[in-house]
Design a protein around this motif. Structure first.
Motif, PDB file in Angstrom:
ATOM      1  N   ASP A  35       0.827  -1.210   0.000  1.00 25.31           N
ATOM      2  CA  ASP A  35       0.000   0.000   0.000  1.00 25.31           C
ATOM      3  C   ASP A  35       0.863   1.264   0.000  1.00 25.31           C
ATOM      4  N   VAL A  36       2.133   1.109   0.281  1.00 21.33           N
ATOM      5  CA  VAL A  36       3.036   2.269   0.351  1.00 21.33           C
ATOM      6  C   VAL A  36       4.018   2.278  -0.821  1.00 21.33           C
ATOM      7  N   PHE A  37       4.599   1.117  -1.115  1.00 22.30           N
ATOM      8  CA  PHE A  37       5.621   1.045  -2.158  1.00 22.30           C
ATOM      9  C   PHE A  37       5.068   0.370  -3.399  1.00 22.30           C
ATOM     10  N   GLU A  38       5.490   0.890  -4.556  1.00 22.21           N
ATOM     11  CA  GLU A  38       5.105   0.257  -5.810  1.00 22.21           C
ATOM     12  C   GLU A  38       6.244   0.425  -6.812  1.00 22.21           C
ATOM     13  N   VAL A  39       6.616  -0.676  -7.427  1.00 22.01           N
ATOM     14  CA  VAL A  39       7.652  -0.595  -8.464  1.00 22.01           C
ATOM     15  C   VAL A  39       6.973  -0.183  -9.763  1.00 22.01           C
TER      16      VAL A  39
END
Ligand code: SF4
Length: 62
Positions: free
Chosen positions: A21-25
């Motif tokens: 929910d915080v990090f996305e590649v």
């Protein structure tokens, strides 16, 4: 809390696996962080993600 992803990111996605929910590649293979609305309750997870990043690319401010 401000999350900064440095140039060292290789896009492997360990951070995303910990807090999707915080990090996305992104499509370029580089992690992006959404730090809006995060509270101190999230800090432990974010610090853990930073500690698990293989390239030490995640920096937390404040
Ligand atoms: S764990 Fe580190 S290197 Fe991997 S995608 Fe996240 S910021 Fe980038």
């Amino acid at each position: 809390m401000k999350i900064i992803i440095g140039d060292a990111c290789t896009g492997f996605g360990v951070c995303e696996g910990i807090r999707p929910d915080v990090f996305e590649v992104n499509d370029e293979g580089f992690a992006e962080a959404t730090d809006e609305g995060l509270t101190d309750a999230d800090r432990e997870d974010i610090e853990y993600a930073a500690s698990q990043c293989p390239t030490q690319a995640i920096r937390i401010e404040n």
